[in-house]
Write a protein that holds these residues in place. Structure first.
Motif, short mmCIF file in Angstrom:
data_model
loop_
_atom_site.label_atom_id
_atom_site.label_comp_id
_atom_site.label_asym_id
_atom_site.label_seq_id
_atom_site.Cartn_x
_atom_site.Cartn_y
_atom_site.Cartn_z
N ALA A 15 58.39 33.20 58.32
CA ALA A 15 58.22 32.88 56.89
C ALA A 15 56.82 33.50 56.43
O ALA A 15 56.57 34.42 55.55
N LEU A 16 55.77 33.10 57.38
CA LEU A 16 54.41 33.54 57.18
C LEU A 16 54.29 34.84 57.14
O LEU A 16 53.58 35.88 56.47
N LYS A 17 55.05 35.64 58.06
CA LYS A 17 55.12 37.19 57.98
C LYS A 17 55.49 37.93 56.73
O LYS A 17 55.02 38.80 56.29
N ALA A 18 56.58 37.02 56.51
CA ALA A 18 57.27 37.82 55.06
C ALA A 18 56.36 37.64 53.84
O ALA A 18 56.00 38.45 53.21
N VAL A 19 55.61 36.39 53.93
CA VAL A 19 54.65 36.41 52.80
C VAL A 19 53.61 37.46 52.98
O VAL A 19 53.16 37.74 52.07
N LEU A 20 53.05 37.32 54.19
CA LEU A 20 51.83 38.43 54.47
C LEU A 20 52.34 39.75 53.98
O LEU A 20 51.36 40.57 53.23
N GLY A 21 53.57 40.40 54.30
CA GLY A 21 53.95 41.56 53.83
C GLY A 21 54.04 41.60 52.31
O GLY A 21 53.44 42.71 51.81
N GLU A 22 54.62 40.54 51.74
CA GLU A 22 54.63 40.76 50.22
C GLU A 22 52.96 40.88 49.97
O GLU A 22 52.59 41.47 48.91
N LEU A 23 51.92 39.95 50.20
CA LEU A 23 50.64 40.11 49.79
C LEU A 23 50.05 41.38 50.00
O LEU A 23 49.18 41.89 49.22
N GLU A 24 50.57 42.19 51.10
CA GLU A 24 49.80 43.37 51.48
C GLU A 24 50.33 44.31 50.58
O GLU A 24 49.47 45.27 49.96
N GLU A 25 51.63 44.39 50.13
CA GLU A 25 52.15 45.06 49.11
C GLU A 25 51.48 44.80 47.67
O GLU A 25 50.98 45.75 46.94
N LEU A 26 51.27 43.48 47.35
CA LEU A 26 50.37 43.26 45.98
C LEU A 26 48.94 43.83 46.30
O LEU A 26 48.48 44.31 45.28
N GLN A 27 48.51 43.80 47.38
CA GLN A 27 47.03 44.24 47.45
C GLN A 27 47.18 45.74 47.34
O GLN A 27 46.12 46.08 46.56
N VAL A 28 47.99 46.83 47.73
CA VAL A 28 48.11 47.86 47.60
C VAL A 28 48.31 48.27 45.94
O VAL A 28 47.46 49.16 45.47
N ILE A 29 49.06 47.49 45.37
CA ILE A 29 49.22 47.59 43.81
C ILE A 29 47.82 47.47 42.93
O ILE A 29 47.57 48.09 42.23
N LEU A 30 47.13 46.34 43.35
CA LEU A 30 46.17 45.89 42.93
C LEU A 30 44.83 47.09 43.20
O LEU A 30 44.09 47.40 42.25
N ARG A 31 44.88 47.63 44.26
CA ARG A 31 43.86 48.67 44.60
C ARG A 31 44.28 49.75 43.78
O ARG A 31 43.14 50.53 43.29
N THR A 32 45.55 50.14 43.86
CA THR A 32 45.69 51.29 43.09
C THR A 32 45.39 51.19 41.45
O THR A 32 44.93 52.09 40.85
N GLY A 33 45.76 50.07 41.09
CA GLY A 33 45.35 49.60 39.46
C GLY A 33 43.91 49.45 39.39
O GLY A 33 43.53 50.18 38.38
N LEU A 34 43.22 49.25 40.28
CA LEU A 34 41.58 49.29 40.23
C LEU A 34 41.07 50.63 40.16
O LEU A 34 40.11 50.77 39.37
N GLN A 35 41.67 51.27 40.93
CA GLN A 35 41.29 52.69 41.04
C GLN A 35 41.35 53.37 39.74
O GLN A 35 40.68 54.46 39.32
N GLY A 36 42.44 53.17 39.17
CA GLY A 36 42.63 53.61 37.72
C GLY A 36 41.80 53.42 36.61
O GLY A 36 41.40 54.12 35.94
N THR A 37 41.27 52.04 36.90
CA THR A 37 40.42 51.82 35.84
C THR A 37 38.81 52.13 35.99
O THR A 37 38.25 52.19 35.01
N LYS A 38 38.55 52.60 37.42
CA LYS A 38 37.39 53.12 37.43
C LYS A 38 37.14 54.36 36.92
O LYS A 38 36.26 54.82 36.48
#
Length: 160
Positions: A134-157
């Motif tokens: 279960a923790l591995k699954a949550v970690l996978g989701e968090l890593e996907e969200l991190q990629v989305i956030l980084r992509t969004g932040l790069q666009g705002t910069k």
């Protein structure tokens, strides 16, 4: 010229204890490479550790106490077990520590004393195999969200 031969002789006698001699907490801590407060803490967590106490509460550790403490130190510091994991191991082995614990195939290990399956990984981390999944699954989701956030932040910069 005054020399301090008596003190030097006294120090050499103190360091030359036989293997069967009792050790004070400071001697035990030094021999094990631990702090004294760690030994006192382990006494509170492991009822198997019962040094002899003299009047005034001074602790004296028997050679078998030192061996037991050394084994616990190895499990906790070298093999990555948690205190709860070592407690569980002691419960499974009727208060004794097995002489050898193999953690090479952590998920498929068996208990060294009776052949019953034991999850050595959960004893080390305090986490069961299903919780790990279960923790591995949550970690996978968090890593996907991190990629989305980084992509969004790069666009705002790029667009001030």
């Amino acid at each position: 010229m005054k020399t301090n031969l008596g003190a030097a002789a006294g120090n050499s006698r103190r360091t030359a204890k036989s293997d069967s001699a009792f050790r004070t907490i400071s001697e035990a801590a030094k021999e094990l490479g631990l702090q004294q407060h760690v030994l006192r803490f382990w006494e509170s967590k492991f009822p198997q550790i019962q040094p002899m106490k003299r009047a005034g509460g001074r602790r004296y550790y028997r050679p078998e106490d030192i061996d037991f403490l050394a084994h616990i130190r190895t499990l906790l510091h070298d093999q990555g077990f948690t205190i709860k994991g070592v407690q569980k191991l002691l419960d499974q082995n009727k208060g004794k520590l097995p002489s050898e614990i193999s953690v090479a195939g952590q998920e498929a290990d068996t208990c060294p004393t009776d052949g019953a399956p034991s999850d050595v990984a959960s004893m080390k981390t305090g986490v069961s195999a299903s919780d790990k999944a279960a923790l591995k699954a949550v970690l996978g989701e968090l890593e996907e969200l991190q990629v989305i956030l980084r992509t969004g932040l790069q666009g705002t910069k790029k667009n001030p």
